[in-house]
Structures are given as C-alpha cells and as structure tokens.
Design a protein around this motif. Sequence first.
Motif, PDB file in Angstrom:
ATOM      1  N   TYR A 198       0.707  -1.025   0.076  1.00 23.07           N
ATOM      2  CA  TYR A 198      -0.054  -0.020   0.104  1.00 23.07           C
ATOM      3  C   TYR A 198       0.813   1.360   0.115  1.00 23.07           C
ATOM      4  O   TYR A 198       1.903   1.198   0.580  1.00 23.07           O
TER       5      TYR A 198
ATOM      6  N   ASP B 101       1.683   4.530   1.510  1.00 22.92           N
ATOM      7  CA  ASP B 101       1.592   5.255   2.607  1.00 22.92           C
ATOM      8  C   ASP B 101       0.542   5.922   3.061  1.00 22.92           C
ATOM      9  O   ASP B 101       0.044   6.091   4.431  1.00 22.92           O
TER      10      ASP B 101
ATOM     11  N   LYS C 174      -2.323   3.371   3.870  1.00 23.74           N
ATOM     12  CA  LYS C 174      -2.060   2.222   4.704  1.00 23.74           C
ATOM     13  C   LYS C 174      -3.057   2.262   5.950  1.00 23.74           C
ATOM     14  O   LYS C 174      -2.920   3.461   6.423  1.00 23.74           O
TER      15      LYS C 174
END
Length: 127
Positions: free
Chosen positions: A60, A62, A65
């Motif tokens: 993912y 950031d 996430k």
Amino acid sequence: QVQLVESGGGLVQAGGSLRLSCAASGRTFSMYAMGWFRQAPGKEREFVAAISWSGGSTYYADSVKGRFTISRDNAKNTVYLQMNSLKPEDTAVYYCASDRAAFRAGITTPPGAYEYWGQGTQDTVSS
C-alpha cells in the motif's frame, strides 16, 4: 482482448466507506498481479495498492495504509479495493491495472509496469 471494468465509485462523506470492484476478462487473471491507482485533478497518476498474482502479498501507499484493503477473488476474476475512513484528499479517479509480467515475484508499483488499465471510476469524498 483484455478488458478491466471498474465499478463501485461514487460520492461519500468524509469518514465513510466505498468498495471498488474491477472485473477482468481476456487473459488468465490468476497469473498476474493487480494494482489500483488514482489520479486527482491536476496531479499525476499515483500508486494506491497492489496484490500479488496469488493474493499472498499486498502493498500500500503510505497515504492509504491502514484505511484501504486490496483483495482478489481469482475464481471471479475480480480485484477489490475496500476504502474506509475516507478523506477529501482521497477524491480522484481510481483505476485498476494488470501487471505486464505473469507470476511476478513480489509486487511492483510504477504505472509503467502495468500493461492493461480500466476506464476509471470517480470517487468523491465531501468534507
């Protein structure tokens, strides 16, 4: 002919959820990693999430996430993106894409590594 068709976009308030689907046809879906990308007005297309061909690995950006989850159902030739705790900055056109390489070891993030793209679905998060 390979086709990727996204669905599930729409308008949601901040803090809400959306679930995107991408149905694939025209190639052996289970052989290829799949990715989700997005593009906001005036910005470049950016990586959001990806899942390996087997579904055993995910990755993912950031910025998403802990809020977004990518998954796939190889029996249905479909990849999903569950988006929770949405923020106005998540507003964009979301695209699914299929990896160029079959049975890639690991996950790749550059858009150029993906060969086929869907038409995109607009997601708008209001504040």
